[in-house]
Design a protein around this motif. Sequence first.
Motif, mmCIF file in Angstrom:
data_model
loop_
_atom_site.group_PDB
_atom_site.id
_atom_site.type_symbol
_atom_site.label_atom_id
_atom_site.label_comp_id
_atom_site.label_asym_id
_atom_site.label_seq_id
_atom_site.Cartn_x
_atom_site.Cartn_y
_atom_site.Cartn_z
ATOM 1 N N ARG A 1 0.778 -0.876 -0.337
ATOM 2 C CA ARG A 1 -0.292 0.021 -0.163
ATOM 3 C C ARG A 1 0.976 1.364 -0.145
ATOM 4 N N HIS A 2 1.695 1.308 0.996
ATOM 5 C CA HIS A 2 2.928 2.706 0.800
ATOM 6 C C HIS A 2 3.338 2.784 -0.710
ATOM 7 N N ILE A 3 3.405 1.661 -1.319
ATOM 8 C CA ILE A 3 4.933 1.897 -2.517
ATOM 9 C C ILE A 3 3.778 1.860 -3.439
ATOM 10 N N GLU A 4 2.623 1.546 -3.544
ATOM 11 C CA GLU A 4 1.764 1.719 -4.878
ATOM 12 C C GLU A 4 1.336 2.802 -4.513
ATOM 13 N N GLU A 5 1.149 3.320 -3.141
ATOM 14 C CA GLU A 5 0.677 5.064 -3.964
ATOM 15 C C GLU A 5 1.681 5.977 -3.462
ATOM 16 N N GLY A 6 2.931 5.632 -2.624
ATOM 17 C CA GLY A 6 3.981 7.021 -2.376
ATOM 18 C C GLY A 6 4.905 6.552 -4.092
ATOM 19 N N HIS A 7 5.590 5.622 -4.558
ATOM 20 C CA HIS A 7 5.796 5.383 -5.711
ATOM 21 C C HIS A 7 5.331 5.268 -6.536
ATOM 22 N N GLY A 8 3.843 4.687 -6.652
ATOM 23 C CA GLY A 8 3.092 4.455 -8.048
ATOM 24 C C GLY A 8 3.771 3.311 -8.902
ATOM 25 N N TYR A 9 4.776 2.243 -8.623
ATOM 26 C CA TYR A 9 5.286 1.013 -9.209
ATOM 27 C C TYR A 9 6.101 0.278 -8.316
ATOM 28 N N LEU A 10 5.106 -0.694 -7.823
ATOM 29 C CA LEU A 10 5.132 -1.882 -8.069
ATOM 30 C C LEU A 10 6.605 -2.583 -8.000
ATOM 31 N N PRO A 11 7.757 -2.813 -7.528
ATOM 32 C CA PRO A 11 9.064 -3.347 -7.970
ATOM 33 C C PRO A 11 8.455 -5.196 -7.750
ATOM 34 N N SER A 12 9.411 -5.973 -8.379
ATOM 35 C CA SER A 12 8.877 -7.191 -8.102
ATOM 36 C C SER A 12 9.410 -7.864 -6.923
ATOM 37 N N LEU A 13 9.560 -9.261 -7.009
ATOM 38 C CA LEU A 13 10.305 -9.764 -5.610
ATOM 39 C C LEU A 13 11.594 -9.695 -6.204
ATOM 40 N N SER A 14 12.126 -10.487 -7.323
ATOM 41 C CA SER A 14 13.396 -10.411 -8.136
ATOM 42 C C SER A 14 13.643 -9.185 -7.873
ATOM 43 N N GLU A 15 13.365 -8.012 -7.904
ATOM 44 C CA GLU A 15 14.306 -6.847 -7.836
ATOM 45 C C GLU A 15 14.579 -5.886 -6.727
ATOM 46 N N ILE A 16 13.595 -6.867 -6.102
ATOM 47 C CA ILE A 16 13.674 -6.108 -5.020
ATOM 48 C C ILE A 16 14.676 -7.361 -4.395
ATOM 49 N N GLU A 17 14.677 -8.224 -3.827
ATOM 50 C CA GLU A 17 16.034 -9.212 -4.183
ATOM 51 C C GLU A 17 17.053 -9.189 -4.390
ATOM 52 N N GLU A 18 16.501 -8.384 -5.521
ATOM 53 C CA GLU A 18 18.350 -7.995 -6.574
ATOM 54 C C GLU A 18 18.567 -6.274 -5.387
ATOM 55 N N GLY A 19 17.977 -6.063 -5.800
ATOM 56 C CA GLY A 19 18.240 -4.751 -4.874
ATOM 57 C C GLY A 19 18.917 -4.985 -3.171
ATOM 58 N N ILE A 20 18.610 -6.031 -2.144
ATOM 59 C CA ILE A 20 18.459 -5.972 -0.644
ATOM 60 C C ILE A 20 20.442 -6.557 -1.488
ATOM 61 N N ARG A 21 20.587 -7.522 -2.659
ATOM 62 C CA ARG A 21 22.238 -8.234 -2.261
ATOM 63 C C ARG A 21 22.915 -7.397 -3.073
ATOM 64 N N GLN A 22 23.002 -6.195 -4.008
ATOM 65 C CA GLN A 22 23.522 -6.002 -4.613
ATOM 66 C C GLN A 22 23.792 -4.368 -3.621
ATOM 67 N N SER A 23 23.381 -4.250 -2.676
ATOM 68 C CA SER A 23 23.616 -3.169 -1.672
ATOM 69 C C SER A 23 25.000 -3.402 -1.066
ATOM 70 N N LYS A 24 25.235 -1.681 -0.840
ATOM 71 C CA LYS A 24 27.144 -1.829 -0.046
ATOM 72 C C LYS A 24 26.634 -1.873 1.114
ATOM 73 N N GLU A 25 25.744 -1.368 1.658
ATOM 74 C CA GLU A 25 24.973 -1.554 2.849
ATOM 75 C C GLU A 25 24.165 -3.060 3.650
ATOM 76 N N CYS A 26 23.737 -3.567 2.658
ATOM 77 C CA CYS A 26 22.454 -4.406 2.548
ATOM 78 C C CYS A 26 23.619 -6.302 2.336
ATOM 79 N N GLY A 27 24.330 -6.024 1.665
ATOM 80 C CA GLY A 27 24.573 -7.010 0.521
ATOM 81 C C GLY A 27 25.432 -7.794 1.551
#
Length: 142
Positions: A69-95
Amino acid sequence: MSLTKARTRILGSILGCVIAVAPGNAQADPSDGIDWHIRGTVQGPMGEDLPLREGIHDDRTWGSGFGVRHIEEGHGYLPSLSEIEEGIRQSKECGNGLPDGDQKVVCNSELQGHKFRVVVTQRVDNRCPDGRPVGIITAFFE
């Protein structure tokens, strides 16, 4: 993360799923406005349990909201679960894994040539009927 801790998390996730589908399972008090249903789950780099919940839109009670609800309302696009997982894994802060506890963690990365941000927490909210973490707070392309 130790093997014992990983096993405990996996067992907790399984039990949470069993409890969530058990007949007569009470949902969170609807007056709080939060929909705790899980749309999908992302696994963090060290096996962290990060559900993507329906959540709640932005409001004064919760703060900035979280989940679909927050993502769709605030950002207008819901990334896929695979995009979210890849974003976390590639992050210097979270990888290399996410810290335990109640804090929110901002995971910045680049996907498909664009800056991508995911904010997660492993905090377990006592209002949540399944006992799993709040999980994905937001995810969006900048």
